[in-house]
Design an enzyme around this catalytic site. Structure first.
Site, mmCIF file in Angstrom:
data_model
loop_
_atom_site.group_PDB
_atom_site.id
_atom_site.type_symbol
_atom_site.label_atom_id
_atom_site.label_comp_id
_atom_site.label_asym_id
_atom_site.label_seq_id
_atom_site.Cartn_x
_atom_site.Cartn_y
_atom_site.Cartn_z
ATOM 1 N N HIS A 70 0.624 -1.162 0.216
ATOM 2 C CA HIS A 70 0.021 0.249 0.224
ATOM 3 C C HIS A 70 0.751 0.818 -0.003
ATOM 4 O O HIS A 70 2.075 1.175 0.013
ATOM 5 C CB HIS A 70 -1.416 -0.223 0.884
ATOM 6 C CG HIS A 70 -0.433 0.310 2.358
ATOM 7 N ND1 HIS A 70 0.908 -0.993 2.494
ATOM 8 C CD2 HIS A 70 -0.349 1.284 3.512
ATOM 9 C CE1 HIS A 70 0.565 -0.682 4.120
ATOM 10 N NE2 HIS A 70 0.319 0.761 4.664
ATOM 11 N N HIS A 72 1.574 3.758 1.975
ATOM 12 C CA HIS A 72 0.980 4.403 2.911
ATOM 13 C C HIS A 72 3.569 5.200 3.022
ATOM 14 O O HIS A 72 3.738 4.278 2.860
ATOM 15 C CB HIS A 72 1.268 3.767 4.528
ATOM 16 C CG HIS A 72 0.234 4.291 4.616
ATOM 17 N ND1 HIS A 72 -0.599 3.407 5.839
ATOM 18 C CD2 HIS A 72 -1.091 5.086 4.487
ATOM 19 C CE1 HIS A 72 -2.500 3.579 6.067
ATOM 20 N NE2 HIS A 72 -1.848 4.762 4.976
ATOM 21 N N ASP A 74 5.710 4.335 5.254
ATOM 22 C CA ASP A 74 6.503 4.249 5.990
ATOM 23 C C ASP A 74 6.799 2.429 5.423
ATOM 24 O O ASP A 74 7.224 0.721 5.847
ATOM 25 C CB ASP A 74 5.666 3.358 7.427
ATOM 26 C CG ASP A 74 4.922 2.764 7.525
ATOM 27 O OD1 ASP A 74 3.140 3.262 6.859
ATOM 28 O OD2 ASP A 74 4.652 2.083 8.697
ATOM 29 N N HIS A 129 -7.151 -1.546 5.466
ATOM 30 C CA HIS A 129 -6.687 0.116 6.049
ATOM 31 C C HIS A 129 -6.793 1.663 4.948
ATOM 32 O O HIS A 129 -6.994 2.428 5.421
ATOM 33 C CB HIS A 129 -5.141 -0.760 5.899
ATOM 34 C CG HIS A 129 -3.844 -0.030 6.218
ATOM 35 N ND1 HIS A 129 -4.118 0.483 7.971
ATOM 36 C CD2 HIS A 129 -2.916 0.156 6.295
ATOM 37 C CE1 HIS A 129 -3.155 0.536 8.079
ATOM 38 N NE2 HIS A 129 -2.652 0.818 6.839
ATOM 39 N N ASP A 148 -0.276 -4.026 6.548
ATOM 40 C CA ASP A 148 -0.933 -3.883 7.259
ATOM 41 C C ASP A 148 -2.056 -4.660 7.776
ATOM 42 O O ASP A 148 -3.088 -4.022 7.682
ATOM 43 C CB ASP A 148 -0.912 -2.666 7.652
ATOM 44 C CG ASP A 148 0.222 -1.649 7.774
ATOM 45 O OD1 ASP A 148 1.606 -2.767 8.186
ATOM 46 O OD2 ASP A 148 0.455 -0.503 7.666
ATOM 47 N N HIS A 186 4.720 -5.112 10.979
ATOM 48 C CA HIS A 186 5.228 -4.554 11.793
ATOM 49 C C HIS A 186 5.336 -5.466 13.666
ATOM 50 O O HIS A 186 4.720 -6.568 13.075
ATOM 51 C CB HIS A 186 4.250 -3.415 12.433
ATOM 52 C CG HIS A 186 3.497 -2.114 11.737
ATOM 53 N ND1 HIS A 186 4.470 -1.395 11.888
ATOM 54 C CD2 HIS A 186 3.140 -1.689 10.363
ATOM 55 C CE1 HIS A 186 3.991 -0.462 10.730
ATOM 56 N NE2 HIS A 186 3.410 -0.404 9.980
#
Length: 271
Positions: A70, A72, A74, A129, A148, A186
């Site tokens: 995705h 994002h 990070d 998400h 995520d 994560h």
């Protein structure tokens, strides 16, 4: 410089590369390709350039592809830098979010298959998400890279999707074999475990897993990857059908799974 994990021997080596405060970036390396020569290497969701380059150099690998789940920052923060450093590198990412993936070359979506050398990489659309989130699955190595969407004992926050959408996404992953390794993005497992026991307090397998997680984190050890079967037995976000969880949250048997899932997600957001 990254640590090896338990990827399928003889097929694919997976290396954990810690980045930022709690991100795990994953190097995937094709072992002993059928045609001989060096295996190809990809990185999943590179947050930072430096740790990825260091892990590659330590193993004498070059980088052939970036796989983004995705948009994002990070998860895509090193796309441009890696593209500059490794000529010919291909950036693979979600077709549904192509405009937000830096330097995207190959757009993929649900039902597509991409190949890392001789390794088949299957794609699931898993929005929730984010609206364009995807998950990668390497069946030959029994390895899942859900970004995520799915965490060890958790799932991602619903920034751009609904509970019904996220539950549908997770439901695409649960039919995979129980021995599938889940390489989430994560190190959230300990905090997820603290929450999980509040909605599933009578789950003995969960209590046992929480104790093992607490012990591992006390020693600074990672808790990822996990096994999909373990998630199905202990992760409340995969268990909205469970009568004990429903009772704990005040739902009867008639409530749809996605509604119970939504209540679990809302409770975690408040936790």
């Amino acid at each position: 410089m990254g640590a090896p994990t338990s990827g399928a021997a003889g097929v694919m080596e997976v290396v954990r590369v810690p980045c930022l405060s709690d991100n795990y970036v994953w190097l995937l390396h094709e072992v002993a390709p059928a045609g001989g020569g060096a295996g190809r290497t990809a990185v999943v969701d590179p947050a930072e350039e430096g740790p990825v380059v260091e892990a590659l150099a330590a193993r004498g690998w070059t980088l052939d592809a970036v796989l983004n789940t995705h948009h994002h920052a990070d998860h895509t923060g090193a796309n441009l830098a890696l593209k500059r450093r490794f000529p010919g590198l291909m950036v693979v990412g979600p077709r549904a979010d192509k405009d937000r993936i830096p330097a995207i070359d190959v757009q993929v979506g649900c039902g597509d298959t991409w190949h890392l050398g001789g390794l088949e990489v299957r794609v699931f659309d898993t929005p929730g998400h984010t609206r364009g989130h995807i998950t990668y699955y390497v069946p030959q190595a029994a390895s899942l890279f859900p970004g995520d969407t799915l965490f060890a004992l958790g799932c991602g926050r619903l920034f751009e999707g609904s509970p019904q959408q996220m539950w549908a996404s997770l439901s695409k992953l649960t039919p995979l074999p129980d021995d599938t390794l889940v390489y989430c993005a994560h190190e959230y497992t300990q905090s997820n475990a603290r929450f999980a026991v509040t909605v599933d307090p009578r789950n003995a397998a969960l209590a046992q897993r929480k104790a093992a997680i607490d012990a591992a984190r006390a020693q600074g050890e990672p808790t990822v990857p996990s096994r999909l079967g373990e998630e199905k037995a202990t992760n409340p976000f995969l268990r909205p059908h469970d009568p004990a969880i429903r009772q704990q949250l005040g739902f009867d048997a008639a409530a749809p799974d996605w509604q119970v899932f939504g209540a679990i997600r809302a409770a975690k957001d408040r936790f």
